[in-house]
Design a protein around this motif. Structure first.
Motif, mmCIF file in Angstrom:
data_model
loop_
_atom_site.group_PDB
_atom_site.id
_atom_site.type_symbol
_atom_site.label_atom_id
_atom_site.label_comp_id
_atom_site.label_asym_id
_atom_site.label_seq_id
_atom_site.Cartn_x
_atom_site.Cartn_y
_atom_site.Cartn_z
ATOM 1 N N ILE A 299 1.734 27.220 -46.923
ATOM 2 C CA ILE A 299 1.586 25.790 -46.659
ATOM 3 C C ILE A 299 2.965 25.163 -46.534
ATOM 4 O O ILE A 299 3.746 25.138 -47.498
ATOM 5 C CB ILE A 299 0.775 25.125 -47.785
ATOM 6 N N LEU A 300 3.280 24.678 -45.350
ATOM 7 C CA LEU A 300 4.565 24.055 -45.060
ATOM 8 C C LEU A 300 4.327 22.555 -44.900
ATOM 9 O O LEU A 300 3.729 22.116 -43.915
ATOM 10 C CB LEU A 300 5.168 24.635 -43.777
ATOM 11 N N PRO A 301 4.750 21.726 -45.867
ATOM 12 C CA PRO A 301 4.511 20.286 -45.776
ATOM 13 C C PRO A 301 5.046 19.707 -44.467
ATOM 14 O O PRO A 301 6.054 20.169 -43.921
ATOM 15 C CB PRO A 301 5.271 19.725 -46.981
ATOM 16 N N GLU B 121 11.501 22.408 -46.264
ATOM 17 C CA GLU B 121 12.251 22.223 -47.511
ATOM 18 C C GLU B 121 11.472 22.776 -48.699
ATOM 19 O O GLU B 121 12.057 23.328 -49.633
ATOM 20 C CB GLU B 121 12.555 20.737 -47.715
ATOM 21 N N PHE B 122 10.145 22.606 -48.661
ATOM 22 C CA PHE B 122 9.290 23.119 -49.716
ATOM 23 C C PHE B 122 8.252 24.052 -49.110
ATOM 24 O O PHE B 122 7.722 23.794 -48.026
ATOM 25 C CB PHE B 122 8.578 21.982 -50.450
ATOM 26 N N LEU C 285 3.701 27.137 -55.896
ATOM 27 C CA LEU C 285 3.765 28.472 -55.305
ATOM 28 C C LEU C 285 3.477 29.484 -56.403
ATOM 29 O O LEU C 285 4.230 29.597 -57.381
ATOM 30 C CB LEU C 285 5.138 28.731 -54.693
ATOM 31 N N THR C 286 2.376 30.212 -56.259
ATOM 32 C CA THR C 286 2.031 31.220 -57.268
ATOM 33 C C THR C 286 2.960 32.415 -57.146
ATOM 34 O O THR C 286 3.595 32.650 -56.100
ATOM 35 C CB THR C 286 0.573 31.667 -57.089
ATOM 36 N N ASP C 287 3.028 33.188 -58.204
ATOM 37 C CA ASP C 287 3.967 34.314 -58.236
ATOM 38 C C ASP C 287 3.699 35.319 -57.132
ATOM 39 O O ASP C 287 4.627 35.954 -56.614
ATOM 40 C CB ASP C 287 3.890 35.016 -59.601
ATOM 41 N N PRO D 245 13.854 31.243 -45.855
ATOM 42 C CA PRO D 245 15.081 30.833 -45.171
ATOM 43 C C PRO D 245 15.953 29.989 -46.096
ATOM 44 O O PRO D 245 15.471 29.360 -47.040
ATOM 45 C CB PRO D 245 14.561 30.001 -43.990
ATOM 46 N N ALA D 246 17.238 29.943 -45.812
ATOM 47 C CA ALA D 246 18.155 29.110 -46.580
ATOM 48 C C ALA D 246 17.729 27.651 -46.465
ATOM 49 O O ALA D 246 17.356 27.177 -45.391
ATOM 50 C CB ALA D 246 19.585 29.282 -46.066
ATOM 51 N N GLY D 247 17.754 26.948 -47.587
ATOM 52 C CA GLY D 247 17.356 25.550 -47.584
ATOM 53 C C GLY D 247 15.903 25.325 -47.922
ATOM 54 O O GLY D 247 15.438 24.172 -47.920
ATOM 55 N N SER D 248 15.167 26.388 -48.220
ATOM 56 C CA SER D 248 13.767 26.265 -48.630
ATOM 57 C C SER D 248 13.664 26.450 -50.139
ATOM 58 O O SER D 248 14.356 27.299 -50.721
ATOM 59 C CB SER D 248 12.895 27.303 -47.918
ATOM 60 N N PHE D 249 12.782 25.663 -50.782
ATOM 61 C CA PHE D 249 12.693 25.662 -52.236
ATOM 62 C C PHE D 249 11.230 25.676 -52.669
ATOM 63 O O PHE D 249 10.325 25.361 -51.892
ATOM 64 C CB PHE D 249 13.375 24.417 -52.825
ATOM 65 N N THR D 250 11.035 26.024 -53.936
ATOM 66 C CA THR D 250 9.733 25.824 -54.565
ATOM 67 C C THR D 250 9.779 24.511 -55.339
ATOM 68 O O THR D 250 10.854 24.039 -55.724
ATOM 69 C CB THR D 250 9.397 26.973 -55.519
ATOM 70 N N MET D 251 8.617 23.933 -55.576
ATOM 71 C CA MET D 251 8.547 22.652 -56.256
ATOM 72 C C MET D 251 8.365 22.851 -57.747
ATOM 73 O O MET D 251 7.800 23.849 -58.195
ATOM 74 C CB MET D 251 7.382 21.810 -55.697
#
Length: 851
Positions: free
Chosen positions: A714-716, A736-737, A780-782, A797-803
């Motif tokens: 799921i990409l916001p 980003e998330f 994001l589940t394990d 990718p660089a610049g992507s994070f988990t919430m």
């Protein structure tokens, strides 16, 4: 202004020639209820051409012969009044006009100047009695109810005067004078659009159902460039049939507070003015005006019988001059009611007249929507009539309704709907199209409105059209300048079989993209492939870029307006996809379908696929494959939208919209690289708060149940443009998330100027406040987190994070209705503000015309 000066000089010259001297006549023309000045009212000395018009505040001044005479004052929606001019001296007049059909006594009401109290006010107690009985005589209390309805809508150029000939030469449009009509008040108009409809309305109480049988319908005019059914749907919402016995009155896509609303005594001032006869019944004239004239309320009169029934015989509604309503300079609604032997209330006429103006100085447009109701019956329908309740469509159109002969209209048209000028708007359009400059202009405007260029001079015979034109040139960081050409077949080619597609080329990536579509409809299409209700099967094959984390819900992704972005965007892949889709919609709002989808997504230097192996090493991949089956369900009863060739543009958001989808795939089945299960649900609704504006709510939730790489998670939805886009996050970066479960909300509250209307000077701008609050809870589940391992997952990718535990949130404050079309917001990002490369706040804007 020049015309007014010339007119004044001519009037002065006539007066001087006749008498050698003159007198000054000046004063103010006001509404008899509100005391407000009436702008641009017409004043003329009876039997002469000497006169003037009031200014924007109702003031006037002009010269007249010293012998005096009768001064005639007229204004749209008001009775004509005559005042005797005193000879030989200056006349200072204060003239009060009453709405049409009203005979006032000696009472003069000035709600803005007097001390008003609800306590022990007999007018308030009287209206409470009317409100308490408003449902008791409703005709829909009967088991069955049916009636005939004639409807007519006309648009015209207001106060039309032909241009004088230059040097005695004839002009290209001199023939327009042949089509000029005159209103009862003496105003000249040039009708440019006319619609007529004859229908029978059937109502059943249990199970509740209302059907309309259209027996005749015709239209002609300059609005032929729009969709016939689409513009009718739009006009039906703008000029809704007014029901004063409800709390709110939908009109001009807004909500007005009814004078008989349960909150009416807290919103309106009421006055017992006089007694008079209406339809041979003694009635009380109950006047009313809102406490705040800038809000969405009415001024006017209710005529209520002088007996214990408190029956409303007649209604006159006007809008206050200071109302925060765009383009409407004057409006009058007149409704007449009749009491049946059992005391049931039936409406016999609903007549609305409106003057629209883009600016105060323009003459604007005149519009009238007249409904005449007849042959009311509460008898149970016979077997032939009862069949209509078995139809699924709410509106059933008889086979020859659009081709009724002239005799049908002559016999069906009520006397008050007959225009003085017998020349029709259809004849006018034929004459106009014979003028080359008009013909070319109409074609250009038609292309701009529809977005497509027909291949036949007669659009109804055009089998193929090029477009949409707003996607011809656009741009992004991957493709550079994107050039696109495409087109579609029309019902003139085949009413059930449609072909659609495009080809595109990027000057930077130098890659050719394409899309081809074949669709078969199981029911005939009148104008567009996607018109409601859809019941079709479609095959589509495409190859194009896929901008990850960016979906524009309410516009085309190639729209050139989206090319201007607040940051560089390179999060994209190439996607090759084939789809076989079945979808069906029903008139009750239910829609469902299934999609078989096979696609291959290619990695790029901007979005690489680095697969994690069991031994923790990483292998670059060129692509992955998926074959999916998606099920869709949608419920949207009573949706109102304007249908274009490719989009449904919502007219209102009042309907509750519910969406559900589930997608599944099995690894190694038909080439799928992964097992895949995803579920999404969504709800959308507008909530009206009567005089206090409305709130739009969009909420969604979803989950990916299986272990899959990031392109399938799921990409916001991030909005990287400077435009305001619903269901997109203004200050979030693309990708980003990344989550595999989420819940989101989008709240927008429109106050309709309730705050700004209270500020001196500011309220003259007629700005309106908008507050937004958006958010996304994601997790994001394990099993889908590459940082936790996971065989087969791709590195983020660089610049992507988990919430974290807190949801992402942003808020905005905006002002809409700037220059009547512009909305500007300032949006703040409320948290996750330390992520690199983000924007924590910024200005966004959009353009939208509204009332």
């Amino acid at each position: 202004m020049r015309k007014k000066i010339v007119f004044l000089l001519v009037s002065l010259l006539i007066a001087w020639t006749a008498n050698g001297q003159n007198i000054t006549i000046k004063g103010l023309v006001t509404d008899s209820i509100t005391g407000e000045g009436l702008p641009y009212a017409s004043l003329i000395l009876k039997g002469t051409s000497i006169g003037t018009a009031t200014d924007g505040d109702g003031n006037f001044s002009f010269f007249a012969p010293s012998s005096g005479g009768l001064l005639q004052i007229s204004y749209l929606g008001y009775d004509v009044k005559e005042v005797r001019i005193t000879s030989g001296k200056t006349n200072v007049l204060k003239i009060e006009l009453a709405p049409s059909g009203i005979i006032l006594g000696e009472v003069t009401v000035k709600p803005g100047r007097e001390r008003y109290s609800k306590k022990d006010n007999p007018a308030v107690e009287f209206v409470r009695q009317v409100i308490a009985r408003r449902q008791s005589n409703d005709p829909r209390n009967h088991d069955y109810f049916h009636y005939d309805q004639y409807g007519k809508m006309i648009f015209a150029m207001n106060e039309y005067q032909p241009k004088p000939k230059k040097n005695g030469k004839s002009g290209k449009f001199d023939f327009l004078i042949e089509f000029v009509d005159t209103l009862d008040a003496g105003t000249t108009i040039l009708p440019v659009s006319e619609r007529e409809k004859v229908e029978t309305v059937y109502y059943r109480k249990n199970p509740k159902s209302e059907k309309r049988l259209v027996r005749g319908s015709q239209s002609s005019g300059v609005d032929e460039i729009f969709s016939r059914d689409g513009i009718q749907q739009f006009l039906n919402e703008v000029f809704r049939e007014v029901d004063i016995f409800q709390n709110d009155i939908p009109l001009f896509l807004q909500r007005f507070v009814s004078p008989l609303s349960t909150m009416g005594p807290n919103y309106y001032k009421y006055y017992l003015l006089d007694t008079l006869n209406v339809n041979k019944q003694p009635c009380v004239d109950l006047g009313f005006a809102p406490f705040n004239s800038e809000t969405f309320g009415f001024t006017g009169h209710l005529y209520v019988t002088l007996d214990s029934t408190y029956f409303v015989q007649k209604v006159i509604l006007n809008v206050p001059r200071d109302i925060n309503l765009n383009f409407v300079s004057r409006m009058t609604i007149e409704q007449n009611f009749k009491r049946m032997p059992d005391s049931t209330r039936i409406i016999t006429k609903d007549d609305i007249e409106v003057n629209f103006k883009l600016s105060e100085k323009s003459k604007g447009m005149y519009a009238r929507r007249l409904n005449i109701y007849s042959n009311h019956s509460f008898e149970e329908p016979d077997a032939e009539q009862a069949r209509i309740f078995k139809e699924s469509a709410p509106v059933i159109t008889e086979k020859y309704a659009y081709r009724q002969p002239n005799d049908f209209w002559i016999n069906s048209r009520p006397e008050e709907a007959v225009r003085r000028n017998p020349h029709s708007v259809g004849d006018l359009m034929s004459r106009l199209r014979s003028v080359p400059v008009f013909y070319i202009t109409e074609k250009v405007v038609s292309t701009l409105v529809s977005g497509y260029i027909p291949t036949n001079q007669d659009p109804e015979k055009s089998k193929f059209e090029f477009g949409p034109m707003n996607t011809t040139i656009s741009g992004n960081n991957i493709e550079g300048v994107r050039l696109r050409a495409g087109g579609t077949t029309t019902p003139a080619f085949n009413k059930r079989l449609f072909l659609d597609g495009y080809m595109a080329y990027g000057t930077k990536d130098e890659v050719l993209k394409y899309d081809g579509l074949v669709e078969y409809s199981f029911n005939d299409r009148k104008e567009y492939r996607k018109e409601f209700p859809v019941h079709s099967i479609r095959l589509e094959y495409m190859y194009d870029i896929n901008q990850l984390g960016q979906q524009y819900m309410y516009t085309n992704k190639d729209n050139f307006m989206l090319s201007i972005r607040r940051m560089k965007d390179t999060r994209a892949t190439y996607l090759r996809r084939g789809e076989l889709t079945y979808y069906r919609e029903h008139y009750n709002g239910v829609g469902y379908g299934a999609v078989v989808r096979a696609f291959r997504e290619y990695s790029t230097e901007y979005s690489e696929f680095h697969r994690i192996n069991p031994d923790a090493t990483v292998t670059p991949l060129d692509h992955y494959n998926m074959t999916e089956l998606e099920f869709k369900f949608r419920y949207g009863r009573n949706e109102k939208f304007y249908q274009t060739r490719n989009e449904r543009i919502p007219i209102t958001y009042d309907a509750l919209i519910f969406n559900f989808s589930h997608t599944l795939a099995a690894k190694d089945f038909l080439g799928s690289s992964y097992n895949y299960q995803r579920t999404d649900i969504g709800v959308q609704k507008r909530f009206w708060f009567s005089a206090f504006g409305y709130l739009d709510l969009i909420t969604k939730a979803g989950k990916v149940w299986t272990e899959v790489p990031y392109p399938l998670l799921i990409l916001p939805n991030a909005n990287l443009t400077y435009t305001i886009q619903p269901e997109a996050y203004t200050n979030m970066n693309a990708m980003e998330f990344i989550n595999d479960e989420y819940a989101s909300w989008d709240l927008t509250y429109y106050l309709n100027g309730n705050l700004l209307n209270r500020l001196p000077y500011i309220k003259k701008l007629k700005w309106r406040e908008v507050f937004c609050f958006r958010g996304l809870w994601g997790h994001l589940t394990d099993k889908n987190n590459p940082a936790k391992g996971g065989d087969g997952l791709y590195l983020f990718p660089a610049g992507s994070f988990t919430m974290g535990k807190a949801p992402y949130m942003e808020a905005s404050v905006g002002i809409e209705n700037i220059f009547k079309f512009l909305r500007i917001d300032y949006a703040w990002r409320l948290n996750y503000r330390n992520n690199p490369g983000i924007q924590t706040g910024g200005i966004r804007c959009t353009m939208r015309l509204s009332f």
